[in-house]
Design a protein around this motif. Structure first.
Motif, PDB file in Angstrom:
ATOM      1  N   SER A   1       0.839  -1.197   0.000  1.00  0.00           N
ATOM      2  CA  SER A   1       0.000   0.000   0.000  1.00  0.00           C
ATOM      3  C   SER A   1       0.874   1.247   0.000  1.00  0.00           C
ATOM      4  O   SER A   1       1.991   1.247   0.527  1.00  0.00           O
ATOM      5  CB  SER A   1      -0.921   0.006   1.222  1.00  0.00           C
ATOM      6  N   ASP A   2       0.348   2.310  -0.586  1.00  0.00           N
ATOM      7  CA  ASP A   2       1.102   3.557  -0.647  1.00  0.00           C
ATOM      8  C   ASP A   2       1.395   4.088   0.756  1.00  0.00           C
ATOM      9  O   ASP A   2       2.486   4.611   1.013  1.00  0.00           O
ATOM     10  CB  ASP A   2       0.325   4.608  -1.450  1.00  0.00           C
ATOM     11  N   ASP A   3       0.440   3.951   1.675  1.00  0.00           N
ATOM     12  CA  ASP A   3       0.641   4.439   3.044  1.00  0.00           C
ATOM     13  C   ASP A   3       1.772   3.677   3.737  1.00  0.00           C
ATOM     14  O   ASP A   3       2.618   4.284   4.406  1.00  0.00           O
ATOM     15  CB  ASP A   3      -0.647   4.297   3.856  1.00  0.00           C
ATOM     16  N   THR A   4       1.789   2.360   3.579  1.00  0.00           N
ATOM     17  CA  THR A   4       2.843   1.569   4.214  1.00  0.00           C
ATOM     18  C   THR A   4       4.193   1.870   3.589  1.00  0.00           C
ATOM     19  O   THR A   4       5.200   2.028   4.301  1.00  0.00           O
ATOM     20  CB  THR A   4       2.530   0.069   4.102  1.00  0.00           C
ATOM     21  N   ALA A   5       4.229   1.967   2.259  1.00  0.00           N
ATOM     22  CA  ALA A   5       5.491   2.279   1.578  1.00  0.00           C
ATOM     23  C   ALA A   5       6.019   3.631   2.035  1.00  0.00           C
ATOM     24  O   ALA A   5       7.223   3.792   2.302  1.00  0.00           O
ATOM     25  CB  ALA A   5       5.281   2.261   0.067  1.00  0.00           C
ATOM     26  N   SER A   6       5.143   4.615   2.141  1.00  0.00           N
ATOM     27  CA  SER A   6       5.570   5.954   2.571  1.00  0.00           C
ATOM     28  C   SER A   6       6.103   5.925   3.999  1.00  0.00           C
ATOM     29  O   SER A   6       7.097   6.589   4.319  1.00  0.00           O
ATOM     30  CB  SER A   6       4.397   6.934   2.477  1.00  0.00           C
ATOM     31  N   PHE A   7       5.452   5.144   4.871  1.00  0.00           N
ATOM     32  CA  PHE A   7       5.920   5.048   6.264  1.00  0.00           C
ATOM     33  C   PHE A   7       7.314   4.427   6.322  1.00  0.00           C
ATOM     34  O   PHE A   7       8.200   4.927   7.031  1.00  0.00           O
ATOM     35  CB  PHE A   7       4.935   4.211   7.081  1.00  0.00           C
ATOM     36  N   ILE A   8       7.505   3.342   5.588  1.00  0.00           N
ATOM     37  CA  ILE A   8       8.813   2.692   5.586  1.00  0.00           C
ATOM     38  C   ILE A   8       9.881   3.649   5.051  1.00  0.00           C
ATOM     39  O   ILE A   8      10.955   3.814   5.648  1.00  0.00           O
ATOM     40  CB  ILE A   8       8.778   1.397   4.753  1.00  0.00           C
ATOM     41  N   VAL A   9       9.583   4.290   3.932  1.00  0.00           N
ATOM     42  CA  VAL A   9      10.557   5.191   3.304  1.00  0.00           C
ATOM     43  C   VAL A   9      10.915   6.341   4.244  1.00  0.00           C
ATOM     44  O   VAL A   9      12.080   6.742   4.337  1.00  0.00           O
ATOM     45  CB  VAL A   9       9.996   5.715   1.968  1.00  0.00           C
ATOM     46  N   SER A  10       9.927   6.862   4.950  1.00  0.00           N
ATOM     47  CA  SER A  10      10.174   8.012   5.826  1.00  0.00           C
ATOM     48  C   SER A  10      11.065   7.652   7.013  1.00  0.00           C
ATOM     49  O   SER A  10      11.625   8.554   7.661  1.00  0.00           O
ATOM     50  CB  SER A  10       8.852   8.591   6.326  1.00  0.00           C
ATOM     51  N   ASN A  11      11.221   6.364   7.291  1.00  0.00           N
ATOM     52  CA  ASN A  11      12.040   5.944   8.432  1.00  0.00           C
ATOM     53  C   ASN A  11      13.306   5.195   8.032  1.00  0.00           C
ATOM     54  O   ASN A  11      14.103   4.829   8.898  1.00  0.00           O
ATOM     55  CB  ASN A  11      11.205   5.070   9.359  1.00  0.00           C
ATOM     56  N   MET A  12      13.483   4.961   6.734  1.00  0.00           N
ATOM     57  CA  MET A  12      14.664   4.245   6.264  1.00  0.00           C
ATOM     58  C   MET A  12      15.926   5.086   6.399  1.00  0.00           C
ATOM     59  O   MET A  12      15.865   6.307   6.510  1.00  0.00           O
ATOM     60  CB  MET A  12      14.477   3.848   4.789  1.00  0.00           C
ATOM     61  N   GLU A  13      17.053   4.401   6.371  1.00  0.00           N
ATOM     62  CA  GLU A  13      18.350   5.048   6.333  1.00  0.00           C
ATOM     63  C   GLU A  13      19.011   4.734   4.996  1.00  0.00           C
ATOM     64  O   GLU A  13      18.561   3.847   4.260  1.00  0.00           O
ATOM     65  CB  GLU A  13      19.219   4.557   7.496  1.00  0.00           C
ATOM     66  N   LYS A  14      20.063   5.453   4.683  1.00  0.00           N
ATOM     67  CA  LYS A  14      20.673   5.308   3.362  1.00  0.00           C
ATOM     68  C   LYS A  14      21.251   3.922   3.121  1.00  0.00           C
ATOM     69  O   LYS A  14      21.420   3.508   1.974  1.00  0.00           O
ATOM     70  CB  LYS A  14      21.750   6.364   3.153  1.00  0.00           C
TER      71      LYS A  14
END
Length: 624
Positions: free
Chosen positions: A305-318
């Motif tokens: 889902s777009d919401d889940t993908a956005s949440f993961i991306v917003s907390n990922m590191e490089k």
């Protein structure tokens, strides 16, 4: 009639002998990605089935062995759901098995681990006494943890976690399904919280007795009211519900609630739904691995889902590692690539369209050369049968293909999947291009793609070659139309052929004659653009024309969404996306339904745009 025939010839060129197809293979290796410079890594742990996948997870997470293992039934979720916290406490892998016996590979893995103890989850209906005997025969002491039903089994596992003084927080989840328990399992495991199963409206006697016998300070109720009712929730000590409208919304709510406890250096992705109703296995096997790293476990089904993908991306590191659990059939590569694309700041609309289109290409089965290139360039796994079938085709022809464009097209596909076209099955396809005496017979498209193929890997051409780069450039320039574009067989410019020529000439814009031709061709394309931002060939608005224009512009560093390529507020990119069809992929014309050629060209165009937008790579057909 001549114009229609000419357009048909161009279309046939793009598909000529590209029928060396291949079937989807869940165990295929990933092809090189256009985003290979990104430090976010994409990984996969998988086996031929859920049992072998659990063994692979064990091998990955417990390289130095483990004194204890947890054995659970791999095809019935009821008793296995609550095993993760127990496994985490004993630093034990969760190994799945069939009901009747441990297979040879499982026994070999238990020996590799040098396990001395095993918790066998569930009664004999879950794992037979034969499993107990097999464990004893290889020197492992088994302990069965099971009750008369799944609810009693969850309590038996909870009791094994610790005495009444050690357990203050608990999880209550539905015993009628597996998704909610899987979502909370890694977090419950990392926090030492038992997962207790319940019916929707009534707390089972065993569960109720367990809770009453302890000083519980917090109860996490997982799932919506369809899973655990409001009345049951209010009967639990200091209850907090974490749930959503769907299992995936619940998964996201759990991740959001425990965000501060999670480490996003690793993210695990597993299937959480499906037609069989038992798609719990890979997430269960991986839950302890995730718990050891305090990593999030993301549940998906075909897409994220777009919401889940956005949440993961917003907390990922490089340097985050994204790890799929299971093969590409259960966790498509497109999901990992979609997350990476979003992390790079690429258009979420483009990323979603690409993901859906690549999934559609792969689901259709056999892929042609252009489709293989599109899938590989996106960063998804190309089925291994591609190279098998292509190798057979090349061998059968003894390296002598029908047309110059055959060598050119196959060269690009081989480069995309990481093979050397200068030495493929002992044949030098590059030499077959620069020494080909039939290129003149095919005309402008053969000149264009000969140059593109030679530049795809910076291949050298000897001084005595029939075709050098300078000769090919001269031929392309000679074949310009009077109105400053290119066409396969007409006197006036066609957007498809003009876009292709722009790709070929892009590396040579520092030459005055080339720059002049490219600049005029770009102006011509702008003037040819339709009022809706698209392009028409022979008076037919179609997606392939738009795709070729986008690739030609991006190759020359020109934004297809710039003012010059915006008409009535619609860009060339907008126009291409308007051809997307339900279920993924693109149509040739609007409302015409899915078209394979239109889809592979659109994938290449959108990936070219992604590369342009993020400044990664040097072009859709440049691999070195």
């Amino acid at each position: 009639m001549k114009k229609i025939f000419s357009k048909l010839i161009v279309c046939l060129f793009t598909t000529s002998i590209a029928v060396s197809g291949f079937a989807v293979d869940a165990r295929a290796d990933a092809a090189p990605s256009a985003n290979s410079g990104v430090s976010v890594s994409k990984n996969r742990i998988y086996g031929s089935d859920r049992i072998e996948t659990s063994l692979k997870i064990s091998q990955e997470g417990w390289k130095d062995g483990s004194d204890t293992v947890v054995i659970a039934q791999g095809y019935g979720y009821a008793d296995a759901l609550c095993a993760a916290p127990l496994a985490k406490k004993y630093n034990a892998p969760v190994i799945l098995s069939r009901q009747d016996s441990l297979d040879e590979n499982t026994i070999n893995e238990l020996k590799r681990l040098k396990a001395a103890n095993a918790f066998v989850i569930g009664g004999t209906a879950s794992l037979s006494d034969n499993v107990i005997s097999q464990l004893e025969n290889i020197g492992i002491k088994p302990e069965r943890l099971g009750g008369r039903n799944r609810y009693e089994t969850s309590v038996e596992i909870a009791r094994k976690l610790g005495d009444s003084g050690n357990i203050s927080n608990i999880v209550v989840a539905s015993g009628a399904g597996y998704a909610d328990s899987l979502s909370i399992a890694p977090i419950a495991a990392s926090k030492g919280m038992p997962i207790l199963l319940s019916e929707r409206d009534v707390l089972p006697d065993a569960t109720s007795s367990y809770i009453k016998g302890r000083n519980i300070s917090k109860t996490y109720v997982i799932g919506g009211t369809a899973s655990i009712s409001d009345s049951l929730e209010t009967s639990l000590p200091n209850a907090q519900r974490i749930g959503g409208a769907t299992r995936f919304a619940t998964n996201l709510a759990i991740l959001q609630n425990f965000k501060s406890d999670l480490n996003f250096k690793n993210v695990y992705i597993a299937e959480g739904d499906g037609p069989a109703g038992n798609e719990f296995a890979d997430a269960l096997s991986g839950s302890v691995l995730a718990a050891r790293e305090s990593a999030p476990m993301v549940l998906i089904y075909k897409d994220i889902s777009d919401d889940t993908a956005s949440f993961i991306v917003s907390n990922m590191e490089k340097d985050t590692a994204l790890t799929a659990l299971g093969g590409t059939i259960v966790v498509p590569d497109t999901i990992l690539t979609k997350i990476v694309d979003l992390y790079e700041g690429k258009s979420p609309v483009v990323s979603s369209s690409l993901s859906a289109a690549v999934n559609k290409i792969l689901s259709d089965g056999n892929l042609d050369d252009w489709q293989a290139l599109a899938v590989a360039r996106y960063g998804a796994s190309v089925p291994s049968s591609y190279l098998t079938n292509l190798s057979n085709s090349i061998a059968a022809a003894k390296g002598n293909l029908s047309k110059p464009t055959d060598y050119e097209r196959i060269t690009l596909a081989l480069m995309a999947v990481g093979q050397d076209p200068a030495n493929f099955q002992g044949y030098n396809l590059i030499e077959k291009i620069y020494n080909n005496t039939g290129i003149d017979d095919q005309g402008i498209n053969a000149y264009v793609f000969a140059l593109i193929a030679l530049d795809s890997g910076n291949f050298e051409t000897p001084s005595g070659a029939v075709w050098t780069r300078d000769k090919l450039i001269d031929k392309i320039l000679e074949n310009k139309t009077a109105d400053n574009g290119w066409s396969y067989a007409e006197d006036s410019a066609d957007p498809d052929m003009t876009g292709m020529a722009l790709i070929a000439l892009a590396p040579y814009r520092d030459e005055a004659a080339v720059k002049d031709a490219v600049d005029k061709a770009v102006d011509k394309l702008s003037s040819m653009q339709d009022s809706d931002g698209g392009f028409s060939s022979y008076n037919v608005s179609n997606s392939e024309s738009i795709s070729q224009v986008i690739m030609g512009l991006c190759a020359n560093g020109i934004d297809p969404a710039s003012a010059a390529f915006t008409k009535n507020g619609k860009t060339a990119l907008d126009a291409l996306l308007s051809f997307e069809v339900p279920g993924g992929g693109f149509g040739h014309t609007k409302d015409s339904g899915y078209n394979a050629m239109a889809t592979e060209q659109a994938v290449q165009a959108l990936e070219a745009y992604n590369m342009f937008e993020s400044n990664t790579g040097t072009g859709i057909y440049k691999f070195k």
